[in-house]
Design a protein around this motif. Structure first.
Motif, PDB file in Angstrom:
ATOM      1  N   SER A  74      37.958  48.476  40.767  1.00 19.66           N
ATOM      2  CA  SER A  74      36.612  47.681  41.767  1.00 19.66           C
ATOM      3  C   SER A  74      36.240  46.808  40.898  1.00 19.66           C
ATOM      4  O   SER A  74      36.146  45.345  41.777  1.00 19.66           O
ATOM      5  CB  SER A  74      36.483  48.379  42.914  1.00 19.66           C
ATOM      6  OG  SER A  74      35.685  49.046  42.847  1.00 19.66           O
ATOM      7  N   VAL A  75      35.755  46.811  39.445  1.00 19.09           N
ATOM      8  CA  VAL A  75      34.916  46.479  38.671  1.00 19.09           C
ATOM      9  C   VAL A  75      35.257  45.632  37.942  1.00 19.09           C
ATOM     10  O   VAL A  75      35.526  45.747  37.578  1.00 19.09           O
ATOM     11  CB  VAL A  75      33.313  47.212  38.043  1.00 19.09           C
ATOM     12  CG1 VAL A  75      32.114  46.751  38.651  1.00 19.09           C
ATOM     13  CG2 VAL A  75      32.834  48.750  39.855  1.00 19.09           C
ATOM     14  N   PRO A  76      34.732  44.619  38.196  1.00 14.41           N
ATOM     15  CA  PRO A  76      35.410  42.397  36.884  1.00 14.41           C
ATOM     16  C   PRO A  76      34.083  43.693  35.993  1.00 14.41           C
ATOM     17  O   PRO A  76      33.340  43.685  36.271  1.00 14.41           O
ATOM     18  CB  PRO A  76      35.112  42.199  38.007  1.00 14.41           C
ATOM     19  CG  PRO A  76      34.252  42.448  39.052  1.00 14.41           C
ATOM     20  CD  PRO A  76      34.443  43.066  39.306  1.00 14.41           C
ATOM     21  N   LEU A 329      36.749  36.710  34.045  1.00 21.20           N
ATOM     22  CA  LEU A 329      36.685  37.850  34.017  1.00 21.20           C
ATOM     23  C   LEU A 329      34.949  38.353  35.291  1.00 21.20           C
ATOM     24  O   LEU A 329      34.873  39.899  35.699  1.00 21.20           O
ATOM     25  CB  LEU A 329      35.003  37.883  33.455  1.00 21.20           C
ATOM     26  CG  LEU A 329      35.291  37.562  31.031  1.00 21.20           C
ATOM     27  CD1 LEU A 329      34.222  37.086  30.702  1.00 21.20           C
ATOM     28  CD2 LEU A 329      36.092  38.382  30.914  1.00 21.20           C
ATOM     29  N   LEU A 330      35.280  37.643  36.413  1.00 21.39           N
ATOM     30  CA  LEU A 330      35.028  37.842  38.155  1.00 21.39           C
ATOM     31  C   LEU A 330      35.845  37.749  38.641  1.00 21.39           C
ATOM     32  O   LEU A 330      36.588  36.165  38.297  1.00 21.39           O
ATOM     33  CB  LEU A 330      33.445  36.878  37.960  1.00 21.39           C
ATOM     34  CG  LEU A 330      32.587  37.979  37.256  1.00 21.39           C
ATOM     35  CD1 LEU A 330      31.518  36.284  37.180  1.00 21.39           C
ATOM     36  CD2 LEU A 330      31.859  38.463  37.945  1.00 21.39           C
ATOM     37  N   PHE A 331      35.795  37.634  39.855  1.00 21.10           N
ATOM     38  CA  PHE A 331      36.898  37.256  40.991  1.00 21.10           C
ATOM     39  C   PHE A 331      36.459  36.318  41.328  1.00 21.10           C
ATOM     40  O   PHE A 331      35.458  35.719  42.092  1.00 21.10           O
ATOM     41  CB  PHE A 331      36.416  38.563  42.265  1.00 21.10           C
ATOM     42  CG  PHE A 331      37.175  40.402  41.780  1.00 21.10           C
ATOM     43  CD1 PHE A 331      38.482  40.580  41.570  1.00 21.10           C
ATOM     44  CD2 PHE A 331      36.147  40.677  42.109  1.00 21.10           C
ATOM     45  CE1 PHE A 331      38.858  41.401  40.728  1.00 21.10           C
ATOM     46  CE2 PHE A 331      36.386  42.106  41.562  1.00 21.10           C
ATOM     47  CZ  PHE A 331      37.733  42.498  40.643  1.00 21.10           C
ATOM     48  N   THR A 332      37.144  35.313  41.104  1.00 22.82           N
ATOM     49  CA  THR A 332      36.600  33.982  42.220  1.00 22.82           C
ATOM     50  C   THR A 332      38.284  32.989  42.852  1.00 22.82           C
ATOM     51  O   THR A 332      39.480  34.241  43.335  1.00 22.82           O
ATOM     52  CB  THR A 332      36.646  33.031  40.777  1.00 22.82           C
ATOM     53  OG1 THR A 332      38.079  32.670  40.641  1.00 22.82           O
ATOM     54  CG2 THR A 332      36.006  33.749  39.655  1.00 22.82           C
ATOM     55  N   PRO A 333      37.878  32.093  43.004  1.00 19.35           N
ATOM     56  CA  PRO A 333      38.642  31.793  44.687  1.00 19.35           C
ATOM     57  C   PRO A 333      40.458  32.045  43.947  1.00 19.35           C
ATOM     58  O   PRO A 333      41.388  31.101  44.644  1.00 19.35           O
ATOM     59  CB  PRO A 333      38.059  30.767  44.584  1.00 19.35           C
ATOM     60  CG  PRO A 333      36.526  30.218  44.903  1.00 19.35           C
ATOM     61  CD  PRO A 333      36.624  30.988  43.746  1.00 19.35           C
ATOM     62  N   THR A 337      44.325  38.091  37.856  1.00 19.86           N
ATOM     63  CA  THR A 337      44.399  38.745  37.456  1.00 19.86           C
ATOM     64  C   THR A 337      42.874  39.123  36.438  1.00 19.86           C
ATOM     65  O   THR A 337      43.333  38.597  35.543  1.00 19.86           O
ATOM     66  CB  THR A 337      45.693  39.290  36.653  1.00 19.86           C
ATOM     67  OG1 THR A 337      46.729  39.350  37.436  1.00 19.86           O
ATOM     68  CG2 THR A 337      45.627  41.010  36.486  1.00 19.86           C
ATOM     69  N   VAL A 338      42.326  40.213  37.177  1.00 17.58           N
ATOM     70  CA  VAL A 338      40.492  40.103  36.063  1.00 17.58           C
ATOM     71  C   VAL A 338      41.028  41.021  35.485  1.00 17.58           C
ATOM     72  O   VAL A 338      41.148  42.048  36.089  1.00 17.58           O
ATOM     73  CB  VAL A 338      39.529  39.776  37.385  1.00 17.58           C
ATOM     74  CG1 VAL A 338      37.938  39.820  36.663  1.00 17.58           C
ATOM     75  CG2 VAL A 338      39.824  38.595  37.947  1.00 17.58           C
ATOM     76  N   GLU A 339      40.023  41.371  34.087  1.00 16.99           N
ATOM     77  CA  GLU A 339      39.538  42.358  33.192  1.00 16.99           C
ATOM     78  C   GLU A 339      38.942  43.372  34.583  1.00 16.99           C
ATOM     79  O   GLU A 339      37.375  43.107  34.576  1.00 16.99           O
ATOM     80  CB  GLU A 339      39.655  42.304  32.064  1.00 16.99           C
ATOM     81  CG  GLU A 339      39.876  43.556  31.096  1.00 16.99           C
ATOM     82  CD  GLU A 339      39.102  42.960  29.653  1.00 16.99           C
ATOM     83  OE1 GLU A 339      38.860  43.632  29.227  1.00 16.99           O
ATOM     84  OE2 GLU A 339      39.098  41.185  29.106  1.00 16.99           O
TER      85      GLU A 339
END
Length: 492
Positions: A74-76, A329-333, A337-339
């Protein structure tokens, strides 16, 4: 009327929702916000022989990750670097060394203001450091954004490199970034966070100006008033992200909600200062979560963090591959698929145990060894002693102690260095989860989470200018209410 009082509302006497509100002028215990301090001054300091610490943290030893140990769910990965940015915003110890005992941390100057006020972005402000700011002019008069918007490389087309994607820099041959904290140019990812926050401030300033111009009943915001409004709006949204993104990811939402709802138990001073248990141990958890290769662009290659593309700081951005796309690198709108960050445990990437940019012997080149030796120098209490003080179940403490002894059996049953204890706690107990239970390796365990969350929330509650100190009913604008939105809203 103060910033914390609003129409129809007065502060209620006799209520103490957390340890203490800020009471500047009533500091009777000698604490100063420009110094460090202690959380657990009544606990005896722990001492571990240096040879044990050096053996524990050595390259090729039991703390080195032999491969890719796995990622959190869960942590980007960008959140780990945001944590580094936050560290640079609140702490800078420029005086201590490994070979001196720090008996009184109150004697150590903290060069940063410990109030999450983005002084690493704004410096001393447009009057004291005008060279950080746009000097907008219309004819012979200052324009609405004079001393308001911060400068970036895009404002300086003559500077070296890919200036439109870079920080504002001095000319050749220096090329140093002209920013509030030079550490935020030490690698490409941290410098791109600095740039993203500067862009966000400028976007906020433009938005507030446009809205004031569009409202016939409002006074036009410009100049000093616009700067103050934009700085407060930017800073409060950043602080919101610290609490609701960084802390919930690293400490667990239940821990954050407990502290906000029930108050702090251990960080209870009058003034906002940085405890050494936080700066020397607990907030160094991110060293375990840093991957050594990162993909920073959509469909791009993964590059070494300390390599020639991402690891070259303190100079102009010249490689297009080093431009960070924060949607990666972060969850965005955009919902890409984020590392994810590496699991939080007792393993560190090999490069961190043999730092390529540090000259010296093997111990000096190992980040793990450096952290362990600093714990000795700062007279930190043992991790299990703090856990006992917090009332952690003895069975859980025993699990953590056993894990530490799996790394080096010379530690024994007592005297586990605090930094190592907190990594082991994250590995064998894990982060508190919504609905009950914990998740191993996903974030800090109960002791580490309590220290980190209480300190950062406490810094905000003790600051009369923060959203938790000035207006606890404030909420962010929907378009800026997450870290991912904040750093991408003005991204080209």
């Amino acid at each position: 009327m103060s910033n914390s009082e609003h129409h129809g509302m007065k502060p209620l006497e006799g209520l103490s929702p957390y340890c203490r509100m800020s009471q500047y002028g009533e500091n009777d215990d000698g604490d100063r916000d420009d110094r460090f301090g202690r959380l657990f001054g009544d606990l005896a300091p722990n001492y571990t022989r240096p040879d044990i610490l050096i053996e524990t943290g050595k390259a090729g030893g039991n703390m080195e990750d032999p491969d890719d140990k796995g990622r959190t769910d869960s942590v980007p990965v960008g959140m780990v670097f945001f944590g580094q940015f936050v560290d640079h915003d609140i702490t800078l110890d420029a005086s201590t060394t490994f070979d001196s005992v720090i008996d009184n941390p109150g004697e150590i100057a903290n060069v940063r203001t410990p109030t999450l006020d983005l002084d690493c972005i704004y410096g001393l402000g447009p009057e004291a450091q005008p060279y950080l700011f746009n000097q907008d002019r219309i004819g012979n008069k200052p324009g609405p954004f004079a001393g308001v918007k911060l400068l970036t490389g895009a404002d300086n087309p003559g500077q070296a490199g890919l200036y439109e994607h870079d920080l504002f820099r001095a000319p050749d041959p220096n090329n140093r970034a002209i920013i509030g904290d030079p550490r935020n140019d030490e690698n490409r990812i941290i410098s791109q966070i600095q740039l993203a926050i500067i862009r966000f401030h400028n976007h906020v300033a433009q938005t507030l100006y446009d809205e004031s111009m569009a409202d016939p009943d409002a006074e036009t915001l410009e100049g000093h008033d616009l700067y103050e409004a934009a700085r407060r709006t930017t800073t409060w949204h950043y602080q919101w992200a610290v609490v609701n993104d960084l802390l919930t990811d690293m400490c667990g939402k239940p821990v954050v909600e407990r502290i906000l709802g029930c108050g702090r138990e251990y960080y209870c001073g009058h003034v906002p200062l940085i405890p050494v248990e936080f700066s020397v141990a607990a907030y160094r958890f991110g060293h375990s979560m840093i991957p050594m290769k990162i993909q920073v662009q959509k469909n791009g290659n993964r590059f070494e963090l300390f390599g020639t593309k991402l690891g070259r700081g303190f100079g102009p951005l010249t490689d297009p591959d080093a431009v960070v796309d924060w949607h990666e690198l972060l969850f965005t709108p955009e919902n890409r698929t984020v590392e994810r960050a590496q699991k939080l445990d007792t393993l560190l990437a090999g490069d961190l145990l043999d730092l390529p940019f540090v000259d010296g012997n093997a111990a000096e080149k190992s980040l793990a060894t450096r952290n362990l030796l600093r714990g000795n120098a700062f007279l930190l209490p043992a991790g299990e002693k703090i856990a006992e003080l917090m009332g952690i179940d003895q069975a859980d403490i025993n699990k953590v102690v056993k894990k530490a002894n799996d790394i080096n059996s010379d530690f024994g049953d007592e005297g586990i260095p605090l930094w190592l204890y907190l990594l082991a706690e994250a590995e064998v107990i894990g982060r508190a989860e919504v609905g009950g239970g914990t998740k191993k390796g996903e974030g800090l365990g109960p002791v580490g989470a309590t220290i980190v969350a209480e300190v950062l929330i406490g810094l905000l509650e003790l600051d009369d200018h923060s959203y938790l100190g000035a207006n606890r009913n404030w909420a962010p604008r929907a378009e800026w209410n997450t870290l991912g939105k904040l750093v991408t809203v003005a991204q080209p």
